[in-house]
Design an enzyme around this catalytic site. Structure first.
Site, short mmCIF file in Angstrom:
data_model
loop_
_atom_site.label_atom_id
_atom_site.label_comp_id
_atom_site.label_asym_id
_atom_site.label_seq_id
_atom_site.Cartn_x
_atom_site.Cartn_y
_atom_site.Cartn_z
CG ASP A 1 -0.21 -8.83 4.84
OD1 ASP A 1 0.83 -9.20 4.27
OD2 ASP A 1 -0.86 -7.84 4.50
CD GLU B 1 -2.89 -3.95 6.26
OE1 GLU B 1 -3.14 -2.76 6.44
OE2 GLU B 1 -3.30 -4.59 5.29
CG ASN B 2 -4.93 -7.48 7.32
OD1 ASN B 2 -4.13 -7.77 6.45
ND2 ASN B 2 -5.80 -6.50 7.18
CG ASN C 1 -4.93 -1.36 3.03
OD1 ASN C 1 -4.05 -2.21 3.12
ND2 ASN C 1 -6.19 -1.67 2.82
CG HIS C 2 -6.96 -2.88 6.78
ND1 HIS C 2 -8.28 -2.51 6.71
CD2 HIS C 2 -6.76 -3.74 5.74
CE1 HIS C 2 -8.86 -3.12 5.69
NE2 HIS C 2 -7.95 -3.87 5.07
CG HIS D 1 0.58 -2.92 2.65
ND1 HIS D 1 0.62 -4.14 3.28
CD2 HIS D 1 -0.74 -2.57 2.61
CE1 HIS D 1 -0.59 -4.51 3.63
NE2 HIS D 1 -1.45 -3.57 3.21
CG HIS E 1 -2.55 -5.08 0.01
ND1 HIS E 1 -3.44 -4.68 0.98
CD2 HIS E 1 -3.20 -4.91 -1.18
CE1 HIS E 1 -4.56 -4.25 0.41
NE2 HIS E 1 -4.44 -4.40 -0.89
CG HIS F 1 -3.73 -11.35 2.78
ND1 HIS F 1 -4.84 -11.34 3.63
CD2 HIS F 1 -3.06 -10.20 3.05
CE1 HIS F 1 -4.83 -10.25 4.37
NE2 HIS F 1 -3.75 -9.53 4.03
#
Length: 280
Positions: free
Chosen positions: A8, A39-40, A67-68, A153, A178, A180
């Site tokens: 991520d 996604e982040n 999820n983001h 994820h 997810h 991290h």
């Protein structure tokens, strides 16, 4: 096939590090397929289309989400025309975009990349096991595709491990995202699938999973809402996984962690002398 998966990306620090180092990593390791979870990437929440374009320009072949996925709303209208950005496969029917993509390499080999989201301690989504089974009913490793990469994820390590064993022998790589934090369990499973429970993040580890320490700690100490969290902006560690597959079966031959820059212990896959200098 040589596959590089990067965990991520969190904020500008992670983006800048990946964009600066990915071209060199592709050359050094002779990478055929590079997949990045982003996604982040946009201030820690979501992915802006322009940021995706920059990652592709730096040598990323596929971007996965999680999820983001929709935190940057402009991606909702963009993802339908950007097939190499994949959101979780088990999002409800009718969700924009797709959960997988077929990538054709320069030599004609094809790789399937999918993004799937876990359910334990996460949103209530369709069954990730069933959704992946349906996808694999249309693609056969070593026959219709040369490699299959699954970004799972998910929050819970138990769900990630169970998912990997469920797919063992049918995909090249299952890698978790997810949480991290890179895990130390990279291995090739009995059936030939490479696995690591979490690849870690590409971001500043002098943080709370990529976000600024002060605001993050205050939320735990005070149990009060505060200012929107912002990513830490110090030197990033690039975390990921390197996998080499058997060209005949598509199963993994080797798997090794990659960690470079920043605060974590460094790890670089070892490539036999003279083997890495092939076109990426």
């Amino acid at each position: 096939m040589r596959i590089l998966f990067l965990g991520d990306i969190v904020g500008r620090s992670g983006r800048d590090a990946v964009e600066a180092q990915l071209p060199g990593l592709r050359r050094r390791l002779g990478i055929d397929l590079a997949v990045v979870n982003a996604e982040n990437a946009s201030h820690g929440f979501g992915l802006a289309p322009a940021m995706a374009d920059s990652l592709f320009a730096a040598g990323c072949d596929v971007i996965t989400l999680g999820n983001h996925a929709w935190d940057r709303r402009e991606l909702i209208g963009h993802i339908g025309s950007a097939p190499r950005i994949v959101r979780p496969l088990n999002f409800p029917p009718g969700t924009p975009g797709a959960g997988s993509v077929l990538v054709t390499l320069g030599d004609g080999r094809r790789a399937l990349v999918a993004n799937v989201m876990g359910r334990l301690f996460m949103d209530a989504l369709d069954d990730p096991f069933r959704a992946t089974q349906e996808l694999l009913s249309r693609h056969r490793l070593g026959t219709t595709v040369a490699a299959i990469v699954i970004d799972f994820h998910a929050e819970a390590t138990s769900e990630k491990v169970a998912f990997a064993h469920y797919l063992d022998g049918r995909v090249s790589l299952v890698v978790g995202t997810h949480t991290h934090t890179p895990t130390a369990d990279h291995r090739v499973l009995a059936g030939g699938t490479a696995f690591q429970a979490d690849a870690g993040m590409c971001g500043d580890y002098d943080s709370v999973i990529g976000m600024g320490k002060e605001g993050s700690v205050a939320r735990f100490v005070r149990k009060m809402p505060g200012e929107r969290l912002a990513p830490a902006d110090g030197e990033a560690t690039i975390c990921g996984l390197f996998v080499e597959t058997d060209d005949r079966t598509g199963l993994a031959r080797t798997v090794a962690p990659l960690r470079t820059g920043g605060l974590l212990s460094q790890a670089m896959p070892e490539i036999a002398s003279g083997e890495a200098a092939r076109p990426a």
